[in-house]
Design a protein around this motif. Structure first.
Motif, PDB file in Angstrom:
ATOM      1  N   LEU A 356       0.835  -1.207   0.000  1.00  0.00           N
ATOM      2  CA  LEU A 356       0.000   0.000   0.000  1.00  0.00           C
ATOM      3  C   LEU A 356       0.869   1.256   0.000  1.00  0.00           C
ATOM      4  O   LEU A 356       1.807   1.368   0.788  1.00  0.00           O
ATOM      5  CB  LEU A 356      -0.907  -0.013   1.233  1.00  0.00           C
ATOM      6  N   ASP A 357       0.544   2.190  -0.876  1.00  0.00           N
ATOM      7  CA  ASP A 357       1.303   3.437  -0.963  1.00  0.00           C
ATOM      8  C   ASP A 357       0.667   4.491  -0.068  1.00  0.00           C
ATOM      9  O   ASP A 357      -0.399   5.021  -0.370  1.00  0.00           O
ATOM     10  CB  ASP A 357       1.358   3.932  -2.416  1.00  0.00           C
ATOM     11  N   GLY A 379       2.915  -4.513  -5.544  1.00  0.00           N
ATOM     12  CA  GLY A 379       1.903  -3.619  -4.999  1.00  0.00           C
ATOM     13  C   GLY A 379       1.980  -2.210  -5.537  1.00  0.00           C
ATOM     14  O   GLY A 379       2.698  -1.909  -6.498  1.00  0.00           O
ATOM     15  N   GLU A 380       1.242  -1.322  -4.870  1.00  0.00           N
ATOM     16  CA  GLU A 380       1.156   0.071  -5.310  1.00  0.00           C
ATOM     17  C   GLU A 380       2.518   0.769  -5.312  1.00  0.00           C
ATOM     18  O   GLU A 380       2.743   1.698  -6.095  1.00  0.00           O
ATOM     19  CB  GLU A 380       0.202   0.848  -4.401  1.00  0.00           C
ATOM     20  N   THR A 381       3.408   0.344  -4.426  1.00  0.00           N
ATOM     21  CA  THR A 381       4.704   1.017  -4.322  1.00  0.00           C
ATOM     22  C   THR A 381       5.782   0.367  -5.183  1.00  0.00           C
ATOM     23  O   THR A 381       6.965   0.697  -5.040  1.00  0.00           O
ATOM     24  CB  THR A 381       5.188   1.038  -2.857  1.00  0.00           C
ATOM     25  N   ASP A 430      -3.545  -2.917  -0.258  1.00  0.00           N
ATOM     26  CA  ASP A 430      -3.741  -2.702  -1.692  1.00  0.00           C
ATOM     27  C   ASP A 430      -4.055  -4.011  -2.406  1.00  0.00           C
ATOM     28  O   ASP A 430      -4.756  -4.035  -3.421  1.00  0.00           O
ATOM     29  CB  ASP A 430      -2.508  -2.043  -2.314  1.00  0.00           C
ATOM     30  N   GLN A 431      -3.574  -5.157  -1.866  1.00  0.00           N
ATOM     31  CA  GLN A 431      -3.786  -6.454  -2.516  1.00  0.00           C
ATOM     32  C   GLN A 431      -4.372  -7.521  -1.584  1.00  0.00           C
ATOM     33  O   GLN A 431      -4.991  -8.472  -2.048  1.00  0.00           O
ATOM     34  CB  GLN A 431      -2.455  -6.979  -3.075  1.00  0.00           C
TER      35      GLN A 431
END
Length: 450
Positions: A356-357, A379-381, A430-431
């Motif tokens: 998660l970002d 992921g987002e990052t 995020d996932q």
């Protein structure tokens, strides 16, 4: 459980159902309180709600009515995750209605002495280590809080013969008034959860509630290597037990390269310890000190030190395959935790990270990237982490679609003697629904490797 009458006939609002809300509601109902439960989630097919209503308990779902505090509640018991900016909480505090979390109930009701553990990192490992030491030592411990059963449910069944070992977060400690553990452990303090607490000072103040009500008959075990915690230790009324990694000390518990010392005397050899990492040595020292104070014999403590290899999802050794060692550190949801994980290994390491970002930088990790031979980002990052890894001079950088894909891509990059480490430095949302689910997928993917 103590025989108490303070809740009988009281009109109490339980804010947020979840696990802790459900447990607190049932307990307070048993104690004769008049309960209303309010949860923001839609009712759906929640079996807990049906059970509560069958007992005559009012349950309001689907939002927080703006006028709910007009019902004359005398106490609010809230889920720890609900922030103090919540309108119901704001209104309760404006009306000077106490707002508790359920660990305050635990303190009110428990016949058993409580050992409470807090800290920015290391709470779960310390709690687990201590539980095993007390268990092997025949002290009949019960584990509670973030790591186990809701603490007020544990207090309900605990007797004077038990010891409650309670992992306590800043969210939980903020909602306390008389909470008083027999032993309080504060492992370390770093800035965290500022989105909830607002300022570092508010975060530290919430943590400090762990020792606020202690007396000279209690013990406060703290990290003497951190100046902030030395300042809090100077303010407590409890007997202070410092721990330090800076060599042999004459008071408290300390360690050098060869020994753990208790009040300056050799207690246990470092060579028997199986759990890797300097950060885990902090956890070992604080748990050992508490076990000694509770009368645990040395053999029980050494048994745990020589066999304990980690908590699930926290520097958990998973498997050795063709000379590669796999570690699951999915609980590392921030750079501070990942920094500790990276510092634990001197062998070449393939790092699986990302998630998660939240807008945070990975810059804190830079001094610890020297042993990293490859990075698998997800992921987002993923893009941000890839750029950071490249700036550290790492050549082998891969982006994976999820943890399973990351394991499959990491393994071909490794050779005998390498570490393959999942330590995301990011939350999982995020996932994955939790870091546990993320870690479980890592373990499953490792087990599937041939």
């Amino acid at each position: 459980m103590k025989n108490v009458n303070q809740f009988k006939g009281k009109h109490i609002l339980v804010l947020g159902l979840a696990k802790s809300g459900f447990a607190a509601t049932n307990l307070l109902h048993t104690l004769g309180a008049k309960i209303t439960v309010n949860d923001a989630s839609p009712e759906g097919d929640n079996n807990d709600i049906a059970e509560l209503r069958s007992k005559g308990i009012e349950v309001i779902c689907g939002g927080h009515p703006s006028d709910i505090m007009e019902k004359g509640f005398e106490l609010v018991v809230k889920n720890p995750g609900i922030p103090y900016t919540n309108p119901v909480v704001v209104e309760a505090l404006r009306k000077k209605v106490p707002v508790w979390t359920e660990i305050e109930l635990t303190s009110c009701l428990s016949e058993a002495p409580i050992i409470a553990i807090t800290g920015s990192n290391g709470k779960t490992t310390t709690t687990t280590l201590l539980y095993h030491m007390l268990n092997i030592g025949g002290k009949q411990p019960l584990i509670a809080g973030n790591i186990g059963t809701v603490s007020c449910s544990v207090a309900e069944r605990a007797s004077e013969e038990n010891i409650i070992v309670l992992e306590a977060s800043s969210f939980q400690l903020m909602g306390t008034e008389t909470f008083r553990p027999k032993i309080a452990i504060w492992t370390n303090i770093y800035d965290a959860h500022l989105d909830y607490h607002g300022t570092p000072e508010a975060y530290r103040s919430a943590k400090a509630n762990i020792t606020k009500n202690q007396t000279q008959d209690d013990y406060f075990i703290y990290n003497d290597d951190q100046s902030d915690l030395r300042e809090f230790a100077a303010q407590t009324s409890a007997m202070t037990i410092p721990f330090s990694l800076q060599g042999r000390k004459e008071t408290g518990i300390s360690a050098d390269d060869e020994w753990i010392y208790w009040n300056g005397e050799p207690f246990a050899k470092r060579s028997i310890i199986k759990l890797p990492g300097q950060h885990n040595l902090e956890n070992i020292l604080s748990a050992t000190a508490a076990a000694i104070l509770m009368g645990c014999d040395k053999a029980a403590i050494e048994d745990v030190l020589s066999s304990f290899t980690g908590v699930r999802h926290r520097m958990q050794f998973v498997k050795e395959l063709q000379g590669r060692m796999f570690y699951n550190d999915s609980k590392a949801t921030n750079t501070l935790a990942t920094k500790s994980a990276l510092a634990a290994f001197t062998k070449p390491t393939i790092l699986i990270a990302g998630g998660l970002d939240r807008g945070h930088s990975f810059e804190e990790l830079r001094p610890f990237m020297t042993n990293i031979k490859a990075v698998v980002a997800l992921g987002e990052t993923a893009e941000k982490l890839s750029e950071f890894a490249a700036s550290c001079g790492i050549v082998d950088i891969i982006q994976a679609k999820d943890v399973k894909d990351a394991v499959q891509q990491a393994y071909p990059l490794s050779v005998e003697g390498d570490i393959i480490l999942l330590s995301p430095a990011c939350a999982s949302w995020d996932q994955y629904s939790s870091f546990e689910v993320r870690g479980d997928q890592f373990i499953e993917a490792v087990m599937e490797l041939k």
